[in-house]
Design a protein around this motif. Structure first.
Motif, PDB file in Angstrom:
ATOM      1  N   GLY A 131     -11.679   0.669  17.252  1.00  0.00           N
ATOM      2  CA  GLY A 131     -11.236   0.834  18.709  1.00  0.00           C
ATOM      3  C   GLY A 131     -10.187   1.973  19.267  1.00  0.00           C
ATOM      4  N   PRO A 132      -9.574   1.510  20.243  1.00  0.00           N
ATOM      5  CA  PRO A 132      -8.557   2.402  20.838  1.00  0.00           C
ATOM      6  C   PRO A 132      -7.338   2.089  20.085  1.00  0.00           C
ATOM      7  CG  PRO A 132      -8.622   0.382  22.391  1.00  0.00           C
ATOM      8  CD  PRO A 132      -9.953   0.456  21.083  1.00  0.00           C
ATOM      9  N   HIS A 133      -6.985   1.393  19.029  1.00  0.00           N
ATOM     10  CA  HIS A 133      -5.751   1.114  18.475  1.00  0.00           C
ATOM     11  C   HIS A 133      -5.263   2.113  17.798  1.00  0.00           C
ATOM     12  CE1 HIS A 133      -6.755  -2.760  20.300  1.00  0.00           C
ATOM     13  NE2 HIS A 133      -7.908  -2.738  19.540  1.00  0.00           N
ATOM     14  N   SER A 134      -3.999   2.382  17.490  1.00  0.00           N
ATOM     15  CA  SER A 134      -3.353   3.295  16.880  1.00  0.00           C
ATOM     16  C   SER A 134      -2.359   2.665  15.756  1.00  0.00           C
ATOM     17  CB  SER A 134      -2.543   4.355  17.776  1.00  0.00           C
ATOM     18  OG  SER A 134      -1.729   3.735  18.515  1.00  0.00           O
ATOM     19  N   ARG A 135      -2.064   3.587  14.538  1.00  0.00           N
ATOM     20  CA  ARG A 135      -0.964   3.218  13.748  1.00  0.00           C
ATOM     21  C   ARG A 135       0.354   4.233  13.930  1.00  0.00           C
ATOM     22  NH1 ARG A 135      -3.489   1.771   7.896  1.00  0.00           N
ATOM     23  NH2 ARG A 135      -4.109  -0.396   8.344  1.00  0.00           N
ATOM     24  N   ALA A 164       3.124  -0.533  14.483  1.00  0.00           N
ATOM     25  CA  ALA A 164       3.826   0.453  13.822  1.00  0.00           C
ATOM     26  C   ALA A 164       4.908  -0.352  12.828  1.00  0.00           C
ATOM     27  CB  ALA A 164       5.246   0.488  14.993  1.00  0.00           C
ATOM     28  N   ASP A 165       5.176   0.363  11.832  1.00  0.00           N
ATOM     29  CA  ASP A 165       5.852  -0.213  10.677  1.00  0.00           C
ATOM     30  C   ASP A 165       6.530   1.043   9.892  1.00  0.00           C
ATOM     31  OD1 ASP A 165       6.207  -1.639   8.034  1.00  0.00           O
ATOM     32  OD2 ASP A 165       5.303  -3.268   9.088  1.00  0.00           O
ATOM     33  N   VAL A 166       7.422   0.663   9.002  1.00  0.00           N
ATOM     34  CA  VAL A 166       7.988   1.588   8.140  1.00  0.00           C
ATOM     35  C   VAL A 166       7.422   1.576   6.719  1.00  0.00           C
ATOM     36  CG1 VAL A 166       9.603  -0.147   6.978  1.00  0.00           C
ATOM     37  CG2 VAL A 166      10.294   2.318   7.217  1.00  0.00           C
ATOM     38  N   ALA A 167       6.410   0.558   6.548  1.00  0.00           N
ATOM     39  CA  ALA A 167       5.728   0.694   5.378  1.00  0.00           C
ATOM     40  C   ALA A 167       4.684   1.715   4.957  1.00  0.00           C
ATOM     41  CB  ALA A 167       4.767  -0.828   5.266  1.00  0.00           C
ATOM     42  N   ASP A 168       4.669   2.179   3.870  1.00  0.00           N
ATOM     43  CA  ASP A 168       3.553   3.042   3.463  1.00  0.00           C
ATOM     44  C   ASP A 168       2.418   2.581   2.915  1.00  0.00           C
ATOM     45  OD1 ASP A 168       5.466   5.408   3.393  1.00  0.00           O
ATOM     46  OD2 ASP A 168       6.216   4.811   1.480  1.00  0.00           O
ATOM     47  N   GLY A 221       6.810  -3.917  12.902  1.00  0.00           N
ATOM     48  CA  GLY A 221       6.577  -4.628  11.596  1.00  0.00           C
ATOM     49  C   GLY A 221       5.340  -5.138  11.729  1.00  0.00           C
ATOM     50  N   ALA A 222       4.212  -4.372  11.868  1.00  0.00           N
ATOM     51  CA  ALA A 222       2.895  -4.710  12.235  1.00  0.00           C
ATOM     52  C   ALA A 222       1.880  -4.676  10.890  1.00  0.00           C
ATOM     53  CB  ALA A 222       2.066  -4.156  13.022  1.00  0.00           C
TER      54      ALA A 222
END
Length: 250
Positions: free
Chosen positions: A56-60, A43-47, A20-21
Motif C-alpha cells: 500500500g501507501p506505506h514507506s520505509r 523508520a529504523d537504523v537497521a540494515d 524503531g519499526a
C-alpha cells in the motif's frame, strides 16, 4: 488539520511516523496503526528488517536518532513522500545491562543518547510538521523510568527522562494543539529482553512483581499507543499510560 473520521479510533487520511519499526514493539505499533487506516512511515537504523516491505501507501526510511541531521532528513523524506505528518511514535531504543559501579561511561552515554536525546531530536525535527496538522506524539517509556531496577542504570535514567520530556513538550506544545503522551511497558518478549528472559530465575522474580502475572505483549503496547494517538484521547496530554499489569501500583 488532521482529517476527521467518524470512528475516533481510526486514522484514515493521517500519516504516522514510527521509529524503531524494523522489529519487535515498533513493528507491531506500525502494523496496528496501518490496520486502523494510517499511512505509516516505518523508520529504523537497521540494515535488515524482521518485517516485510509494507504493502500500500506505506514507506520505509533509514534514520539514526543519534544524529540531528538524520532526524531532520527523515522528516523531510516523510513529507516529500506523503505530504504531511500527523502522528509520531518514538520507539527507537537500546539497553546496556550491568552494575552501576562498573558500567562504562560509553555504555551509559550511548543509552541516553539513543533513548532520551534521540527522542528529543525526532520530536524537535517533527515539530513544524506536527504543528501544521495539530498532531499527536507518543514516546515509548518503561516502568524502569518510574521505579528503580537493578543493573540497568542508563536505561532507567533514560526512560525517566523520556517521561519528563513528554510532560515538558506537552506543556510547551499545547498552544499548537499538539498532544504528547507516553506509554510505559513492563517487560515485553522481544529481542531486547531475550537475554534476561533466558534466565529462569530472573524471569520468575520479574513475573512475581507483576500483579497480573504475565509479560506485556507487543500488541498490548501497540493498542495503548493507538489509543493515545487517536481522537478517543483528544483531551489527554502529558500523561504516561503504564502497560505493566500493575507493576507501578506497588
Amino acid at each position: 488539520m488532521s482529517t476527521p473520521t467518524d470512528d475516533p479510533n481510526r486514522f484514515d487520511g493521517r500519516v504516522a511516523l514510527v521509529t524503531g519499526a524494523a522489529r519487535g514493539i515498533g513493528a507491531t505499533i506500525a502494523a496496528t496503526l496501518a490496520a486502523r487506516g494510517a499511512t505509516v512511515a516505518y523508520a529504523d537504523v537497521a540494515d535488515t528488517w524482521d518485517t516485510p516491505t509494507p504493502d500500500g501507501p506505506h514507506s520505509r526510511h533509514r534514520v539514526d536518532v543519534r544524529s540531528g541531521r538524520s532526524c531532520v532528513d527523515l522528516v523531510a523524506d516523510v513529507l516529500d513522500r506523503h505530504g504531511r505528518l500527523d502522528l509520531l511514535v518514538n520507539n527507537a531504543g537500546v539497553v546496556r545491562r550491568g552494575p552501576a559501579a562498573t558500567m562504562s561511561e560509553q555504555d551509559f552515554s550511548t543509552v541516553l543518547d539513543v533513548n532520551l536525546t534521540g527522542t528529543f531530536r525526532v520530536c524537535q525535527a517533527a515539530y513544524p510538521a506536527l504543528r501544521a496538522t495539530h498532531g499527536s506524539v507518543v514516546n515509548i517509556g518503561s516502568t524502569n523510568g518510574h521505579i528503580a531496577v537493578l543493573d540497568t542504570v542508563g536505561y532507567c535514567v533514560s526512560k525517566a527522562g523520556v517521561l519528563h520530556l513528554t510532560r515538558v513538550l506537552a506543556l510547551e506544545w499545547a498552544p499548537d494543539r499538539i498532544r504528547v503522551n507516553a506509554v510505559g511497558p513492563t517487560i515485553v518478549p522481544t529481542d531486547m529482553t531475550a537475554d534476561v528472559r533466558g534466565d529462569a530465575g530472573y524471569l520468575a522474580d520479574k513475573l512475581a512483581t507483576i500483579p497480573l502475572g504475565r509479560m506485556a505483549e507487543p500488541a498490548d503496547v501497540a493498542n495503548a499507543v493507538a489509543y493515545l494517538l487517536s481522537d478517543a484521547a483528544v483531551m489527554v496530554t502529558g500523561q504516561t499510560l503504564f502497560v505493566d499489569g500493575g507493576v507501578t501500583i506497588h
